[in-house]
Design an enzyme around this catalytic site. Structure first.
Site, mmCIF file in Angstrom:
data_model
loop_
_atom_site.group_PDB
_atom_site.id
_atom_site.type_symbol
_atom_site.label_atom_id
_atom_site.label_comp_id
_atom_site.label_asym_id
_atom_site.label_seq_id
_atom_site.Cartn_x
_atom_site.Cartn_y
_atom_site.Cartn_z
ATOM 1 N N SER A 1 77.029 -2.199 -63.678
ATOM 2 C CA SER A 1 77.893 -3.263 -63.181
ATOM 3 C C SER A 1 77.293 -4.653 -63.151
ATOM 4 O O SER A 1 78.011 -5.636 -63.017
ATOM 5 C CB SER A 1 78.392 -2.906 -61.776
ATOM 6 O OG SER A 1 79.229 -1.777 -61.826
ATOM 7 N N LYS B 1 78.892 -11.550 -55.264
ATOM 8 C CA LYS B 1 79.971 -10.588 -55.480
ATOM 9 C C LYS B 1 80.607 -10.251 -54.137
ATOM 10 O O LYS B 1 79.911 -10.181 -53.116
ATOM 11 C CB LYS B 1 79.377 -9.338 -56.135
ATOM 12 C CG LYS B 1 80.353 -8.254 -56.527
ATOM 13 C CD LYS B 1 79.588 -7.106 -57.172
ATOM 14 C CE LYS B 1 80.481 -6.005 -57.694
ATOM 15 N NZ LYS B 1 79.706 -4.911 -58.341
ATOM 16 N N SER C 1 81.301 -3.891 -62.788
ATOM 17 C CA SER C 1 82.212 -4.345 -61.748
ATOM 18 C C SER C 1 81.869 -5.736 -61.212
ATOM 19 O O SER C 1 82.642 -6.322 -60.463
ATOM 20 C CB SER C 1 82.221 -3.340 -60.584
ATOM 21 O OG SER C 1 80.949 -3.246 -59.963
#
Length: 562
Positions: free
Chosen positions: A240, A132, A216
């Protein structure tokens, strides 16, 4: 005319696409989501060789078995995943940083070392790993979705750290032989269940591009859901990791704080430690999660990140049956009491519940202290600075803030909580944690074994995947963060419009539930993956992974028979 931030975002967006080799670019124009809803599976395979399909559709366990034995070369494996990741990005907008050339050169060095008789670098030798875009990787920048972070180090210029830092987790993965090859999209601020930012736009669900991939860590979910990466790392402060895992048909783990290293990673509100963010892997198999946790813990991350607990991998806890006998007890929490699960989620829950009972294990109704209070407190903590940090970074470029984030943080910075109010919130959180602990302990009086419940089965979301522009119910995940519990997500089924039909007799429990019920669209959601989460107490990663292994193995056997 476009504003300066729009030009900067457009330039960055174009540079990401330009990093894709011409021979890997898809014919234009690309099909719209309406014209080609599903791009995972057979659709993306048409652009790959048979050998590339073979490599990329194996999990991290099989890949490392082949690379550490010399059967597969790291260069071939990394190149195959780079190709598939390039396709995934063009179809879902899932990447923020592409450094395929750097990764392939890294793989060549691994192959050369192996050929020289040095053997594998470590247990992850030649394994492509995605990250990420909160994690720093030397050679590439980190924007975290902020336009104002482009050409900077976390919004600062002239630090000497620009493109020159590895986050601790990245450093350890490299030391184990892994090959970082791309970084994935996320919502700017990382405080959203929808992955959107002004650089790459919306990231789409590869199983249903009419729906969100979650957030996320949505880019990780979409990329791994398309088999563009065998395993990758996300972060989780309110769901997330778990939401993208469920929405994209993956396995994912939200470990307790302090189990894996977070040092050196970027974040929103980085000093907020009342309910801290944690990092964890998402993957195509449960065995891949186990492999990664074992490998990272073998690096003794507590020697490098002061927040990590000195707790090596405990293999004896991975097989809870041997420790507790043949019978286990599972708490059942089918709803968060805020928004009831839609038909496909209810069906998945009942499927696993029935499976647990058929295996001879016990189930009890889970009636803990109010989890709604935990969710409210979590949101109170996440907004304690009244948006000062987020608006500062938005203000670096004056870009537009995502509408769902603005709904939480307002249209401008507010007045932060005073220190005494934060202390008071901390005390309330500790009180809730103690009440929940006491309740969990008290379940020993409810079970036939006389032991407390081993784990709690509950949905990840009320819906299979969030619809763009519609409600985003998130009450099933933040309570786990507030308690700092371990949670593992696993896939169960897919939405079937012929079974998971719209319930016109349903009576909503509140306005939020009514809105979600009205938005239920089995036709739109058809084919979307559905996952659940199994929740355990703090630092019980091995045990919960083992229990999910038990459930998933039995579920797969049952589905094969059917």
């Amino acid at each position: 005319m476009a504003s300066s931030w729009e030009k900067l975002a457009s330039k960055k967006r174009d540079s990401i696409l330009a990093a894709i080799p011409p021979e890997w670019r898809l014919p234009q124009p690309l099909p719209t989501p309406e014209a080609q809803k599903v791009v995972a599976g057979s659709y993306v395979r048409q652009f790959l060789s048979a050998r590339e399909v073979e490599i990329t559709e194996n999990d991290a366990v099989t890949i490392t078995e082949h690379t550490t034995s010399g059967k597969w070369k790291a260069t071939e494996v990394v190149t195959a995943f780079c190709h598939r990741a390039a396709l995934a990005h063009q179809l879902t907008n899932c990447l923020h940083e592409i450094f395929f050339e750097q990764a392939i050169e890294h793989a060549k060095r691994l192959d050369a070392a192996f050929a020289a008789g040095n053997g594998p670098i470590g247990p992850l030798h030649g394994l492509p790993v995605s990250f990420k875009d909160q994690f720093h990787v030397k050679g590439v920048e980190t924007t975290m979705g902020y336009v104002g972070w482009i050409d900077t180090f976390e919004g600062l210029k002239g630090t000497g750290k620009e493109k020159n830092v590895d986050s601790e987790l990245v450093r350890e993965a490299k030391a184990l032989g892994a090959v970082p090859f791309c970084k994935t999209s996320l919502p700017h601020t990382v405080m959203s269940g929808i992955t959107w930012n002004n650089i790459v736009g919306f990231t789409l669900n590869p199983h249903n591009r009419l729906l969100s991939c979650g957030g996320s860590s949505g880019g990780e979910g979409a990329l791994i859901g398309m088999r563009g990466s065998p395993i990758g790392f996300g972060t989780d402060i309110g769901g997330s990791i778990r939401i993208p895992s469920a929405f994209n048909g993956l396995y994912g783990i939200r470990p307790s704080f302090g189990r894996l290293p977070y040092a050196g990673a970027a974040n929103s509100m980085p000093g907020q430690n009342t309910i801290p963010s944690v990092c964890g892997p998402l993957a195509t198999s449960l065995g891949s999660l186990k492999l990664m946790l074992q490998a990272i813990l073998s690096q003794e991350p507590w020697q490098h990140d002061p927040a990590v607990v000195e707790l090596p991998w405990r293999d004896d806890l991975y097989t809870p049956l041997s420790a507790f006998g043949a019978k286990l007890t599972f708490g059942l929490l089918p709803t968060d009491g805020l928004v009831n699960p839609q038909p496909a989620i209810r069906r998945a829950f009942e499927t696993v519940k029935d499976l647990i009972i058929s295996m001879g294990h016990e189930v009890v109704e889970w009636k803990p202290p109010s989890q709604q209070n935990l969710v409210k407190l979590a949101l109170e903590v996440f907004t304690a600075d009244a948006g000062l940090d987020i608006w500062h970074h938005i203000g670096l470029s004056d870009e537009t803030l995502a509408s769902d984030v603005a709904a939480l943080y307002g249209k401008e910075p507010g007045t932060p909580k005073t220190v005494d109010k934060m202390w008071e919130a901390n005390l309330r959180l500790r009180q809730y944690q103690k009440e929940y602990m006491d309740y969990w302990n008290s379940t020993a009086t409810m079970t036939k074994s006389g032991r407390p419940v081993d784990a709690v089965l509950t949905p990840v979301s009320a819906v299979p995947a969030f619809q763009f522009g519609k409600s985003i119910p998130i009450g099933y995940t933040p309570w786990v963060n507030a308690l700092d519990y371990t949670s593992v997500v696993f896939p169960v089924t897919k939405v079937d419009k012929n079974i998971d039909t719209f319930d016109d007799q349903y009576r909503p429990i509140n306005e939020a539930d009514k809105q979600a019920w009205q938005e239920n669209d089995p036709e739109l959601e058809h084919g979307t993956p559905v996952g659940l989460q199994l929740v355990g107490r703090r630092l019980q990663e091995e045990k919960i992974l083992g229990l999910v292994d038990l459930i998933s193995t039995s579920l797969a056997a049952k589905q094969k028979i059917m």
